[in-house]
Each structure stands twice: as C-alpha cells, then as structure tokens.
Write an enzyme that holds these catalytic residues in place. Sequence first.
Site, PDB file in Angstrom:
ATOM      1  NE  ARG A 171     -26.976  10.922 -15.383  1.00  0.00           N
ATOM      2  CZ  ARG A 171     -26.590  10.497 -14.191  1.00  0.00           C
ATOM      3  NH1 ARG A 171     -27.011   9.343 -13.732  1.00  0.00           N
ATOM      4  NH2 ARG A 171     -25.804  11.237 -13.432  1.00  0.00           N
ATOM      5  CB  CYS A 193     -24.970  12.025 -18.969  1.00  0.00           C
ATOM      6  SG  CYS A 193     -26.152  12.872 -20.049  1.00  0.00           S
ATOM      7  CD  GLU A 213     -21.170  18.698 -24.188  1.00  0.00           C
ATOM      8  OE1 GLU A 213     -22.339  18.884 -24.549  1.00  0.00           O
ATOM      9  OE2 GLU A 213     -20.601  17.609 -24.323  1.00  0.00           O
ATOM     10  CD1 TRP A 233     -29.357  19.447 -25.753  1.00  0.00           C
ATOM     11  CD2 TRP A 233     -30.896  18.078 -26.666  1.00  0.00           C
ATOM     12  NE1 TRP A 233     -30.345  19.229 -24.809  1.00  0.00           N
ATOM     13  CE2 TRP A 233     -31.300  18.410 -25.346  1.00  0.00           C
ATOM     14  CE3 TRP A 233     -31.714  17.238 -27.432  1.00  0.00           C
ATOM     15  CZ2 TRP A 233     -32.475  17.908 -24.779  1.00  0.00           C
ATOM     16  CZ3 TRP A 233     -32.877  16.751 -26.859  1.00  0.00           C
ATOM     17  CH2 TRP A 233     -33.253  17.089 -25.552  1.00  0.00           C
TER      18      TRP A 233
HETATM   19  N1  ARG Z   1     -18.036  16.867 -24.992  1.00  0.00           N
HETATM   20  C1  ARG Z   1     -18.171  16.221 -26.274  1.00  0.00           C
HETATM   21  C2  ARG Z   1     -17.893  17.244 -27.377  1.00  0.00           C
HETATM   22  O1  ARG Z   1     -17.680  18.393 -27.104  1.00  0.00           O
HETATM   23  C3  ARG Z   1     -19.550  15.623 -26.472  1.00  0.00           C
HETATM   24  C4  ARG Z   1     -19.994  14.653 -25.408  1.00  0.00           C
HETATM   25  C5  ARG Z   1     -21.475  14.382 -25.427  1.00  0.00           C
HETATM   26  N2  ARG Z   1     -22.226  15.568 -25.186  1.00  0.00           N
HETATM   27  C6  ARG Z   1     -23.569  15.653 -25.241  1.00  0.00           C
HETATM   28  N3  ARG Z   1     -24.104  16.824 -25.036  1.00  0.00           N
HETATM   29  N4  ARG Z   1     -24.327  14.620 -25.497  1.00  0.00           N
HETATM   30  O2  ARG Z   1     -17.932  16.932 -28.539  1.00  0.00           O
END
Ligand code: ARG
Length: 352
Positions: free
Chosen positions: A65, A62, A228, A223
């Site tokens: 953090r 992560c 991602e 968030w």
């Molecule tokens: N990578 C995952 C997604 O696209 C989420 C993982 C957690 N990500 C976060 N920013 N807390 O759905």
Amino acid sequence: MLQDKATAFIIEMHQALNINENKTKSRIQEIKKEISQTGTYTHTTEELEYGAKVAWRNSNRCIGRFFWDKLIVRDLRHIDSESSFINAIEDHIETATNGGKIKPMISIFSNHFEIMNEQLIRYAGYNHIGDPKSKKFTQLAQHLGWQGQGTEFDILPLAYRIKNQTFKYHTYKTVIIKEVQITHDQYPDLEKLNLKWYAVPIISNMDLEIGGLYYHTAPFNGWYMETEIGVRNFTDEYRYNKLRDIATAFHLDTTQTSSYWRDRALVEFNYAVYHSFKQSGVSIVDHYTASKQFMKFEENESKLNRKVTGKWSWLAPPLSPSLVHNYHKGYDNEMRSPNFLYKKKQNVCPFH
Ligand code: ARG
C-alpha cells in the site's frame, strides 16, 4: 443511508484535497437531489479516482500500500459496447504489463458488464493437471465452448456477461500475456521442471465500494511479491504442489523431514522466482523490500494522523515471517470505506 455514505465520502475527500467548503456543500446538495430523483448518484471522475486510491489504501490484506496514490485509475463507465469492453480489458493487460515494468492500474466499468474470472489471467485446472484453484472456472469456460490444450499452464479466457444476456468467453491475444520461466542460476535442474508464471496479477472478483456505490466490474493490479508464487501458488498442496519436485531438482534428501528439505527448497525456490522475474525485466518485489515499504507507508500515514488498519495474517509474509517488522506488531482489522470487497457469490457456474 446512501445519502449518509455519499456525504461522508465527499467530506473526507474534500478535506483531504483541501477543496473549499462551499464546493463541498454544493456537491452534497447536488448528490442529495440526484438521489431523491433517481435513487442513486454519479461520481465525478475525480471522485472515482480518489475513491479507488483510498480503497487501495484501506485494503487491510495488502502489504504493497505504500504506492496507493500511484494507482492509475481508468474511468471506463462510458463503455457500452461488447467490443469496446473486450478491447479495454486487453488494453488494461497490455498497458499494465508495460513490457514488464508493471504499472498499478484499475479499470472501472459500468455494472452493465460482469466478469466471472477471479483474475483476468489465470491457469486452467483440470482433474490431474493445472491449477486446482481454477477447476470450477475452467468448467464454466468449457461449458461456454472454450477448449484448453490440457497443459499445466493453459491461459483461461475472459468469461463475461452483459446485463440480461448470456455468458460468453473471449480468448486473449497471446502476445499480450507475459510469462516468466522459473530458473535458478546454481541449479540448472530447476529449469527442467518447466515452471512458469504470468507477470501480472489482475484481481477481477472484488467489488469496489466508494461512498455507498458498488462497482462490480473494476479489475485492478499491482505487481507480485515473490512469496505469492514461490510459497503459495507452486507449493500449497491444494495448488501446484511442486515442493518435492523442486527439492529433488535442488538435490536435497527428501526421505526425512529432519533434513529440512522443505525449508531449504522453499528459500532457494523463492530466490529463483525473484531472480527469474528480474532477469526477464518483469517487476516483482521480495518480502523484505515489501515489508520495508510497508513500514514507510505506516510512517507516512501516521504523519498525516491517519491510522493504518491491517490484517496481520496477510501482512506477515509466509516465508521467514519473523524476519520482518510486520510479524512483531499487531494490526487492527477494522474495515474502512472506500474499500475492495469480495463478492458474495464467486465463480458460480450457471450450468451446475
Ligand atoms: N496471491 C494472488 C496470486 O498469487 C495475487 C493477489 C494480488 N497480489 C498482488 N501482488 N497484487 O495470484
């Protein structure tokens, strides 16, 4: 074994919180007694809260953090009825979404309840449409009697089980699910692709381990970081696989890779994801800011003489990685406790 893990956890927590040694000794004795009588022990709410926060701090993958001690910990171990379980899940979604100003939150339930979802909110995956990542889970939901609309973005239901009972599903109230349309201020054609993503990623397939105890039902969220969604969810060939459509919306020459259409599209698309979330008032972080915050986290930890562990391949963002500091240093991927662990069996459809 359990006793040793419990003791190590209590000592670490009491030292970190400056709790006096007599209390530490008596708490360890108390736990010893409970373990010898029952085979296990019970965390206090304070222990649960501290443990969950440190589990986040120890999450090597992560990059977010820096905020570990801002985690809102909801101790929901007392919940024992099905209806209050479902209410608490919907309440987590609503409270964490917070109208867009997302709060990092974890809800810790007793192991009486089991959640089958990978995340509380996910889009269904069918043979030719939707999120391929959720194909298996979609089949499970369908076996339970759920039926989707068959669109690219059907919100999957909650699939759960109460100990020794059968699997069930619950369809969320639609008002609590916030989503963001993806648009680009300079390329109106992007909007025509009708891409959207949900606001809050709430991981529900990891075990929370604290002092040797395992919480199997402890959904948590932060968030999104824009990559991602922008680099992975919409772009991976085994996910939504939209890069060519996106590049076309940006009027790029997609006939040869040497036009760099893939790279150009990726950058503009991530810009679009970030600004679409911002415009909708939904929290999101770009990879530069996230990386700077992570550097601050590393500084804070080193001031406290704690070593930051990490998994390099996850901490380096998948867009322009060499432009952030994480790329240029190594991380030790040692696994600390408390922590979040992947479950051994994921999303296994009991009907197959
Ligand atoms: N990578 C995952 C997604 O696209 C989420 C993982 C957690 N990500 C976060 N920013 N807390 O759905």
